[in-house]
Design a protein around this motif. Structure first.
Motif, short mmCIF file in Angstrom:
data_model
loop_
_atom_site.label_atom_id
_atom_site.label_comp_id
_atom_site.label_asym_id
_atom_site.label_seq_id
_atom_site.Cartn_x
_atom_site.Cartn_y
_atom_site.Cartn_z
N ALA A 135 28.01 40.25 35.99
CA ALA A 135 29.05 39.99 36.98
C ALA A 135 30.25 40.89 36.73
N ALA A 136 30.50 41.22 35.44
CA ALA A 136 31.66 42.03 35.10
C ALA A 136 31.54 42.53 33.67
N ILE A 137 32.35 43.55 33.39
CA ILE A 137 32.55 44.05 32.03
C ILE A 137 34.02 43.86 31.72
N GLU A 138 34.31 43.33 30.55
CA GLU A 138 35.69 43.17 30.12
C GLU A 138 35.93 44.10 28.94
N ILE A 139 36.94 44.97 29.07
CA ILE A 139 37.21 45.97 28.04
C ILE A 139 38.63 45.82 27.54
N HIS A 140 38.79 45.94 26.21
CA HIS A 140 40.13 45.96 25.61
C HIS A 140 40.37 47.39 25.17
N PRO A 141 41.06 48.19 25.98
CA PRO A 141 41.21 49.62 25.69
C PRO A 141 42.25 49.88 24.61
N GLY A 142 42.02 50.95 23.83
CA GLY A 142 42.99 51.34 22.83
C GLY A 142 42.80 50.63 21.50
N ILE A 189 36.36 44.61 34.71
CA ILE A 189 35.76 45.56 35.65
C ILE A 189 34.62 44.84 36.37
N PRO A 190 34.76 44.47 37.64
CA PRO A 190 33.69 43.75 38.33
C PRO A 190 32.50 44.66 38.62
N ILE A 191 31.33 44.07 38.61
CA ILE A 191 30.10 44.78 38.98
C ILE A 191 29.74 44.35 40.40
N ALA A 192 29.83 45.25 41.34
CA ALA A 192 29.54 44.93 42.74
C ALA A 192 28.38 45.81 43.22
N GLY A 193 27.50 45.22 44.02
CA GLY A 193 26.43 45.99 44.64
C GLY A 193 25.25 46.29 43.74
N GLY A 199 39.05 47.90 43.17
CA GLY A 199 38.88 47.51 41.78
C GLY A 199 38.69 46.02 41.59
N ILE A 200 38.64 45.26 42.69
CA ILE A 200 38.31 43.84 42.63
C ILE A 200 36.95 43.65 43.29
N ASP A 201 36.31 42.54 43.00
CA ASP A 201 35.02 42.23 43.61
C ASP A 201 35.24 41.94 45.09
N PRO A 202 34.63 42.71 46.00
CA PRO A 202 34.82 42.46 47.44
C PRO A 202 34.48 41.04 47.86
N LYS A 203 33.55 40.40 47.14
CA LYS A 203 33.16 39.04 47.48
C LYS A 203 34.25 38.03 47.17
N GLU A 204 35.20 38.41 46.30
CA GLU A 204 36.26 37.49 45.92
C GLU A 204 37.47 37.58 46.84
N LEU A 205 37.58 38.64 47.62
CA LEU A 205 38.71 38.78 48.53
C LEU A 205 38.59 37.73 49.64
N ARG A 206 39.64 36.92 49.79
CA ARG A 206 39.58 35.81 50.75
C ARG A 206 40.85 35.77 51.60
N VAL A 207 40.68 35.73 52.91
CA VAL A 207 41.81 35.60 53.83
C VAL A 207 42.09 34.12 54.04
N ILE A 208 43.24 33.66 53.56
CA ILE A 208 43.63 32.26 53.73
C ILE A 208 44.26 32.05 55.10
N LYS A 209 45.14 32.96 55.50
CA LYS A 209 45.75 32.94 56.83
C LYS A 209 46.14 34.35 57.22
N PRO A 210 46.19 34.63 58.53
CA PRO A 210 45.93 33.73 59.64
C PRO A 210 44.43 33.43 59.76
N VAL A 211 44.14 32.34 60.43
CA VAL A 211 42.77 31.86 60.53
C VAL A 211 42.04 32.56 61.68
N ASN A 212 40.81 32.98 61.42
CA ASN A 212 39.91 33.54 62.43
C ASN A 212 40.46 34.79 63.12
N ARG A 213 41.19 35.61 62.40
CA ARG A 213 41.69 36.87 62.98
C ARG A 213 40.94 38.07 62.39
#
Length: 441
Positions: free
Chosen positions: A345-352, A392-396, A221-235
């Motif tokens: 890039a995304a849709i923002e919805i206020h449900p209800g 809601i991110p739009i990916a792909g 449910g998050i944009d895969p491009k935004e997922l970032r591994v800070i540590k450990p490095v190069n694993r």
């Protein structure tokens, strides 16, 4: 942000809100070389763990917009020819905010578990050979310069008995929110990055090395491009949309602890024309409602209130769209046609029905939405039951969007009415460069 909140921020200037700091940790503990007392608190010490080896560890972390779902599966073996009863702890790293003071009496021991649920480790489950195992809370209030204990406020302690030479599968599962800070002043808002941590180093108390291991990070449910591994490095290595780390014979140290960014830092501001600009990590976006909208049905006006589809363009959510068919509203839809077709890039919805909490609870709101772009790209979005804007991110899919349809496949039921409501839909488009934001009048 609703209008009342804007007024409050205007009077008070700036409000800083610290949200509970959550982190995830590997089961085990850190050896102190003997129990230590600080007042009435006893520092946790694992017992007999040096006789049990982790042959294999498989960690799966599904990183969602609001929280992470965590599952870790171990295969453990008693390395001795004697029966062993092992006592180990799952470290809890969280600021409980004011929950502890509110839930404890003045004479209650610091070691006692808060009566309320842990915000960090919700729905915590541990099993051995498929059978549930109890866990007990123990506070950690030892003041120390030892970096291993930094940030730990307590432990969820369990005991498992191994026969001589026995191999046994152990599973731990729970969900955890992200630590972040949020502040707002006038029309400007800022939210720190959402971080997720996992203490692989606490497995060092077990016998020998971790034989084999696999760590999988899954965007959910998050944009895969935004997922970032800070540590450990190069694993970690990228495998499709996931990040994967395979290892053998690992002797875990603090350098192996995981720190993952599930959401980048976000800042937003509005200009004098009412446009909202968002800086999300290193990307600039514009949020707008410059679209035409129609609905599959509309609830008939009542008591001077209307429920037409155009109400979803009202950013403050004082009015709402409501479908007008009998039943729960499943299968009803909203269709948006942007005035200028651009990639989303995304849709923002206020449900209800979000005007107030009473109306929000009284009426139904979206739970599962089928998103269709240009009648050629579709995916399902799960919406939490919260009276708040949900991104809601739009990916792909990078084509300009001419038509967007939201079909409501499941709903959160209302307490009084079946009517399905949506109070806001905003579209986010990417900008090629930083915008010039004029002052708000």
């Amino acid at each position: 942000m609703i209008a009342d909140m804007k007024i409050n921020f205007w009077f008070f200037g700036m409000m800083l809100m610290a949200v509970p700091v959550c982190a995830v940790a590997n089961g085990g503990g850190y050896s102190r070389g003997g129990l230590e007392h600080v007042g009435d608190v006893v520092g946790f010490e694992p017992e007999q763990t040096e006789k049990i080896r982790i042959l294999d560890e498989k960690l799966t972390i599904e990183l969602g917009p609001k929280e992470a779902q965590v599952e870790v599966r171990y295969l453990m073996r008693n390395e001795t020819n004697q029966k062993v009863k092992v006592r180990f702890g799952f470290p809890v790293e969280e600021s409980f905010d004011e929950m502890i003071d509110e839930e404890r009496s003045p004479n209650e021991e610091a070691n006692s578990k808060p009566k309320n649920k842990l915000k960090y480790c919700q729905d915590y489950v541990i099993t051995a050979s498929g059978k549930p195992i109890n866990s007990k809370w123990q506070g950690e209030e030892k003041s120390t310069d030892d970096p291993r204990f930094k940030g730990i406020v307590g432990w969820l302690i369990s005991e498992i008995t191994f026969a001589a030479g026995e191999e046994k599968p152990v599973m731990i599962r729970f969900r955890s929110g992200y630590p972040y800070e949020n502040w707002s002043v006038s029309d400007n808002e800022s939210e720190s990055a959402a971080l997720f941590r996992y203490r692989l180093s606490s497995a060092a108390c077990w016998a020998g090395t971790i034989g084999t291991g696999k760590m999988i990070l899954k965007p959910a449910g998050i944009d895969p491009k935004e997922l970032r591994v800070i540590k450990p490095v190069n694993r970690f290595k990228k495998e499709g949309e996931n990040w994967v780390w395979n290892f053998e014979n690992l002797e875990p140290t603090l350098a192996d602890d995981l720190e993952i960014e599930a959401r980048p830092r976000v800042e937003s501001a509005s200009d004098s024309d009412g446009k909202r600009y968002i800086e999300r990590g290193d990307q600039w976006l514009m949020a707008h409602t410059n679209y035409r909208v129609k609905a599959s049905s509309v609830l008939a006006p009542a008591d001077g209130q209307t429920y037409e589809a155009a109400h979803v363009k009202n950013f403050w959510g004082q009015n709402t769209w409501s479908e007008g068919v009998a039943g729960t509203g499943m299968g009803e839809w909203l269709e948006l046609k942007p005035e200028v077709a651009k990639p989303l890039a995304a849709i923002e919805i206020h449900p209800g029905y979000t005007k107030n909490e009473e109306l929000f609870q009284a009426n139904a709101r979206p739970k599962k939405i089928l998103i269709q772009l240009n009648d050629e790209h579709s995916f399902i979005a799960d919406v939490p039951d919260e009276n708040a804007m949900f991104r809601i991110p739009i990916a792909g899919y990078a084509k300009p969007v001419k038509t967007l349809r939201l079909t409501f496949q499941e709903v959160w039921p209302g307490k009084r009415f079946e009517d399905l409501c949506v109070s806001g839909v905003t579209l986010h488009v990417k900008l090629d460069q930083k915008p010039k934001i004029g002052p708000v009048r």
